[in-house]
Design a protein around this motif. Structure first.
Motif, short mmCIF file in Angstrom:
data_model
loop_
_atom_site.label_atom_id
_atom_site.label_comp_id
_atom_site.label_asym_id
_atom_site.label_seq_id
_atom_site.Cartn_x
_atom_site.Cartn_y
_atom_site.Cartn_z
N GLU A 157 0.84 -1.20 0.00
CA GLU A 157 0.00 0.00 0.00
C GLU A 157 0.88 1.25 0.00
O GLU A 157 0.60 2.23 -0.69
N ALA A 184 1.24 4.10 -2.80
CA ALA A 184 1.05 5.52 -2.48
C ALA A 184 2.21 6.35 -3.02
O ALA A 184 2.02 7.45 -3.54
N LEU A 233 1.30 15.40 -0.23
CA LEU A 233 0.71 15.58 1.10
C LEU A 233 0.29 17.03 1.32
O LEU A 233 -0.58 17.32 2.13
N GLY A 253 -6.65 18.37 0.96
CA GLY A 253 -7.56 17.24 0.83
C GLY A 253 -6.85 15.90 0.83
O GLY A 253 -7.49 14.86 0.79
N SER A 254 -5.48 15.89 0.84
CA SER A 254 -4.83 14.58 0.84
C SER A 254 -4.80 14.01 2.26
O SER A 254 -4.83 14.73 3.25
N ASP A 255 -4.72 12.67 2.30
CA ASP A 255 -4.82 11.94 3.56
C ASP A 255 -3.52 12.11 4.37
O ASP A 255 -2.46 11.63 3.95
N GLN A 256 -3.58 12.78 5.48
CA GLN A 256 -2.37 13.11 6.25
C GLN A 256 -1.87 11.94 7.11
O GLN A 256 -0.79 12.01 7.68
N VAL A 257 -2.67 10.89 7.24
CA VAL A 257 -2.25 9.78 8.10
C VAL A 257 -2.26 8.44 7.36
O VAL A 257 -2.06 7.40 7.96
N GLY A 258 -2.46 8.48 6.04
CA GLY A 258 -2.59 7.25 5.27
C GLY A 258 -1.25 6.66 4.88
O GLY A 258 -0.20 6.98 5.46
N SER A 259 -1.27 5.78 3.86
CA SER A 259 -0.08 5.05 3.44
C SER A 259 1.04 5.97 3.00
O SER A 259 2.22 5.68 3.23
#
Lengths: 310, 308
Positions: free
Chosen positions: A90, A94, B102, B106-112
């Motif tokens: 994943e 990303a 990042l 709107g981007s995911d700050q804690v994701g993959s």
């Protein structure tokens, strides 16, 4: 000229041999070993030189150490091996999305992904392009190595501990401490005037709470270090709002006719002139006199310029 | 048939070996996808890997390829058990690209991606890299309209003509280039696709009309002038490479004896005039001749403002 499969085989065997030795090999050890695959005779030496250059161009840390009256070649695994990153699929996907969404150096990001375990997932449509200044890579390397760098900026030589890099609104900046002045400084990377020279590694530490972006809410005319001057500019009705929004003005005095007198804190007079002239006759530098004169001189010179052949 | 340069094959093969060696019975299709080769190329790469040995080159000193039709396994590949270090350019590209994504609102700050960046920075001892794009006032609503496919009415300031017009547009996905956010939108007023700068949108109103949103992402990663836009040739005595950030520069030629010649595409004279005033006396238009006096003329007009 194309490369035969033999050469690729030879390069791989050369690399394997160099990785698999503590003592290193001399050139003769390598070219006389028929299992590596060098041709016989003089051309073997030339082929070996070419192979060394190819491995180094690929980023292989090939060392040559003089021992007695011979040179021994090897590749230290501690320098060759990428440390384990333990990226999940994943996370790899990303990263693939990130480097396809953001264009900065496609060849380099593809090379990087290949090493980390190849391409996974679909990637992304491009959403942003960042400029790639040639000095970015040496500054990044110096920052990683904690090496003090020296470069020319606005005609002056500067020394800087490069703590980090930051890109704002499409420009790249290096942020760090000027050890001679014990002061934090920001320099626009594409305005660096010469090659960057980096000193010995591990010469400074970066505080763990350092955030390069936090030094950058400033405008181009606030960079470079030096005396700050308050410059007052009169801006026409209809342009004042746009000027103030882009200029992050220190002070705005609105006039009854809709025009405004805007005060900017200026370190770099050239950058201020550049910004104000973008408004052509809709903006006028009022004072101090040296700022006004600088703009008038610039315009006078331009107004008198004619093409050589006329 | 031409063979790719040895370095390209080599880089791929030494990246591939540790990955396959760590995964007994890896699927060949998966390997081919990951390392961007056809199955036929993969077979050639495996044939090459089989030839790699180390001194003294006894049978056990060669990498063993256990080929099982659709899967493959590598033994005795210990000297290639890790991939090659990232180069400085590769480290920078990866880190800057990730930090930049990042930073997009709107981007995911804690994701993959966030955890990947953390691992990279920890392992590489990397330099701090921070990216900011800036968020023009109407960026969010334009991005949302591009996704939902709602046509919007915008008040748009055209810098070229120094005028604001109101028009209905179908925005494409917003993208960032040359330091600014753009959207490539269908403009109902002009009846064609136009590039709009998001920071020049002065107001946005919903229209209640809908269009088929563009699912394949931004059409043009970088602003590109239309072939019909006029070109101007400028010669300068100084290095003005910074202009490439601000303008559609088609070519820069270094002149003998210093200086540069630039060919720039431009839409409006007012825009070119501002560029020439900023470039100053060290730059002059060499072509077309009717624009020779554009910069000096603008300078005289601004000087009049200074009562000179």
């Amino acid at each position: 000229m194309t490369d035969t499969p033999d050469r690729r085989e030879r390069l791989l065997n050369l690399l394997a041999a160099l990785l698999n030795t503590d003592r290193g090999f001399t050139r003769d050890d390598l070219i006389s070993n028929s299992s590596i695959g060098y041709p016989a005779g003089d051309s073997a030496r030339r082929a070996f030189e070419r192979d060394k250059a190819s491995l180094r161009a690929m980023g292989v840390p090939l060392t040559d150490e003089a021992q007695g009256n011979e040179i021994r070649y090897r590749v230290k695994t501690s320098e060759y091996y990428l440390p384990p990153l333990a990226l999940t699929d994943e996370e790899l996907a990303a990263l693939h999305i990130a480097v396809t969404a953001i264009g900065i150096d496609d060849a380099a990001s593809e090379g990087a992904l290949m090493k980390l375990g190849g391409f996974t997932g679909e990637g992304s449509a491009p959403i942003a392009v960042l400029p790639h200044a040639p000095q970015l890579v040496p500054l990044f390397e110096a920052s990683r190595n904690r090496s003090v760098v020296t470069f020319d900026y606005h005609g002056r030589s500067r020394r800087l501990e490069p703590w980090g890099l930051t890109s704002k609104f499409g420009n790249w900046y290096v942020v760090g401490l000027e050890p001679d002045l014990q002061d934090m400084r920001v320099f626009r990377i594409d305005r660096i005037e010469n090659e960057i020279s980096a000193g010995a590694p591990n010469k400074f530490t970066v505080p763990s709470d350092f955030l390069p972006g936090s030094y950058l809410d400033e405008q181009p005319w606030e960079y470079g270090g030096g005396r700050t001057t308050a410059v007052r500019i009169r801006v026409d009705p209809g342009h004042a709002a746009s000027f103030a929004a882009r200029g992050e003005a220190d002070d705005i005095q609105s006039e009854p006719d809709g025009s405004a007198v805007i005060t900017l804190r200026v370190v770099d007079m050239n950058a201020m002139r550049d910004f104000v002239l973008g408004f052509v006759e809709h903006a006028e530098v009022l004072d101090p006199p040296e700022a006004r004169e600088a703009v008038i001189d610039w315009l006078t010179e331009l107004s008198l310029s004619v093409k050589d052949d006329e | 048939m031409s063979t790719p340069p040895a370095e390209a094959t080599l880089s791929r093969v030494i990246a591939m070996i540790p990955w396959i060696a760590a995964r007994p019975r890896a699927s060949k299709d998966d390997i081919a996808d990951r390392f961007r080769v056809s199955r036929a190329e993969l077979e050639r790469d495996l044939a090459l890997i089989m030839m790699i040995g180390v001194p003294p080159y006894s049978p056990g000193d060669y990498i063993t390829v256990i080929d099982d039709e659709d899967t493959v396994e590598l033994l005795f590949a210990d000297h290639f058990k890790r991939p090659l270090q990232l180069s400085q350019s590769e480290g920078l590209a990866l880190l800057a690209g990730s930090r930049a994504l990042l930073a997009v609102e709107g981007s995911d700050q804690v994701g993959s991606l966030a955890t990947a960046v953390e691992k990279l920075e920890r392992a590489l001892g990397a330099a701090a890299v921070a990216i900011e794009f800036g968020t023009p006032e109407h960026l969010r609503v334009i991005r949302s309209a591009a996704t939902t496919g709602e046509s919007i009415e915008v008040d748009y300031w055209s810098a070229g003509r120094d005028a604001t017009t109101t028009r209905l547009i179908d925005p494409g996905p917003a993208f960032f280039a040359l330091g600014k956010w753009y959207t490539d939108a269908y403009c109902h007023l002009r009846g064609e696709d136009r590039m709009f700068r998001v920071d020049r949108v002065r107001a946005v109103r919903p229209s209640g009309k809908y269009f088929e949103p563009d699912k394949c992402g931004a059409r043009e990663p970088v602003f590109s002038p239309r072939p019909t836009d006029p070109r101007v040739t400028i010669e300068t005595l100084t290095d003005v490479s910074w202009v490439t950030e601000a303008a559609a520069v088609e070519s820069i030629t270094e002149l003998p004896g210093g200086g540069q010649r630039l060919v720039i595409a431009f839409g409006e004279r007012a825009w070119l005039e501002r560029l020439l005033v900023r470039l100053g006396a060290t730059a002059c238009v060499v072509n077309p001749p009717e624009l020779h006096d554009l910069g000096p003329g603008a300078a005289r007009r601004v000087l009049a403002r200074y009562n000179l």
